[in-house]
Scaffold this motif. Structure first.
Motif, short mmCIF file in Angstrom:
data_model
loop_
_atom_site.label_atom_id
_atom_site.label_comp_id
_atom_site.label_asym_id
_atom_site.label_seq_id
_atom_site.Cartn_x
_atom_site.Cartn_y
_atom_site.Cartn_z
N GLY A 228 4.04 13.94 -9.21
CA GLY A 228 5.11 15.01 -9.62
C GLY A 228 5.47 15.10 -10.91
O GLY A 228 6.14 16.23 -11.34
N ARG A 229 5.42 14.07 -11.70
CA ARG A 229 5.91 14.18 -13.25
C ARG A 229 4.48 14.67 -14.14
O ARG A 229 4.77 14.82 -15.22
N PHE B 61 -3.36 8.65 -12.26
CA PHE B 61 -4.66 8.50 -11.84
C PHE B 61 -4.99 7.10 -12.15
O PHE B 61 -6.27 6.83 -12.07
N ASP B 62 -4.20 6.28 -12.64
CA ASP B 62 -4.46 5.10 -13.30
C ASP B 62 -3.90 3.96 -12.30
O ASP B 62 -2.76 3.54 -12.40
N TRP B 63 -4.94 3.96 -11.39
CA TRP B 63 -4.50 2.73 -10.32
C TRP B 63 -4.39 1.35 -10.57
O TRP B 63 -3.58 0.81 -10.06
N ASP B 64 -5.03 0.84 -11.77
CA ASP B 64 -4.54 -0.56 -12.33
C ASP B 64 -3.18 -0.48 -12.59
O ASP B 64 -2.57 -1.55 -12.13
N HIS B 65 -2.60 0.62 -13.00
CA HIS B 65 -1.21 0.68 -13.78
C HIS B 65 -0.30 0.79 -12.41
O HIS B 65 0.62 -0.13 -12.36
N ILE B 66 -0.64 1.51 -11.46
CA ILE B 66 0.14 1.49 -10.38
C ILE B 66 0.29 0.32 -9.39
O ILE B 66 1.33 0.19 -9.08
N TYR C 218 0.77 -1.17 -0.07
CA TYR C 218 0.03 0.20 -0.04
C TYR C 218 0.92 1.27 0.13
O TYR C 218 0.59 2.12 -0.81
N ARG C 219 1.72 1.23 0.85
CA ARG C 219 2.95 2.40 0.90
C ARG C 219 3.66 2.64 -0.28
O ARG C 219 3.70 3.62 -0.78
N ALA C 220 4.04 1.46 -0.86
CA ALA C 220 4.65 1.64 -2.19
C ALA C 220 3.89 2.19 -3.37
O ALA C 220 4.31 2.80 -4.14
N ALA C 221 2.55 1.81 -3.29
CA ALA C 221 1.68 2.20 -4.22
C ALA C 221 1.29 3.74 -4.14
O ALA C 221 1.27 4.60 -5.06
N LYS C 222 0.96 4.16 -2.87
CA LYS C 222 1.04 5.53 -2.47
C LYS C 222 2.27 6.49 -2.98
O LYS C 222 2.17 7.36 -3.59
N ASP C 223 3.32 5.83 -2.71
CA ASP C 223 4.66 6.51 -3.17
C ASP C 223 4.77 6.47 -4.67
O ASP C 223 5.00 7.62 -5.23
N LEU C 224 4.40 5.66 -5.34
CA LEU C 224 4.53 5.50 -6.87
C LEU C 224 3.32 6.55 -7.43
O LEU C 224 3.67 7.48 -8.15
N ASN C 225 2.26 6.58 -6.78
CA ASN C 225 1.26 7.73 -7.11
C ASN C 225 1.58 9.18 -6.83
O ASN C 225 1.80 10.19 -7.76
N LYS C 226 2.73 9.44 -5.80
CA LYS C 226 3.08 10.69 -5.71
C LYS C 226 4.21 11.02 -6.69
O LYS C 226 4.29 12.02 -7.02
#
Length: 91
Positions: A33-34, A40-45, A21-29
């Motif tokens: 930033g990019r 916004f693609d949580w399937d991808h994340i 979960y933390r890794a997913a949130k970090d990747l989202n952030k």
């Protein structure tokens, strides 16, 4: 919903779900930033996080999990189709 998906990945990767979960949130952030639509693609994340944890390969569909948890959820007209289009474009 994200906890359920994290738990499924964690089970295959043999780690605590909170790490996923933390890794997913970090990747989202990171993606936010990019300024990429992928943020916004949580399937991808979640698929990317699963891959990073030992190459776990899973078909992640956040929308399907959402619909199981929120029975009376009424998405905006066209929103699910737009999300599918974004996913199909590989954006």
């Amino acid at each position: 919903m994200f906890q359920e998906i994290s738990m499924r990945i964690a089970d295959k990767a043999n780690v605590d779900w909170r790490i996923i979960y933390r890794a997913a949130k970090d990747l989202n952030k990171e993606l936010m930033g990019r300024f990429t639509i992928r943020a916004f693609d949580w399937d991808h994340i979640f698929a990317e996080v699963a891959r990073r944890f030992g190459g776990v390969s899973m078909d992640i569909e956040v929308g399907g999990v959402l619909m199981r948890h929120v029975r009376d959820f009424k998405p905006f007209d066209g929103s699910l189709e737009l999300l599918r289009l974004i996913r199909d474009l590989g954006a």
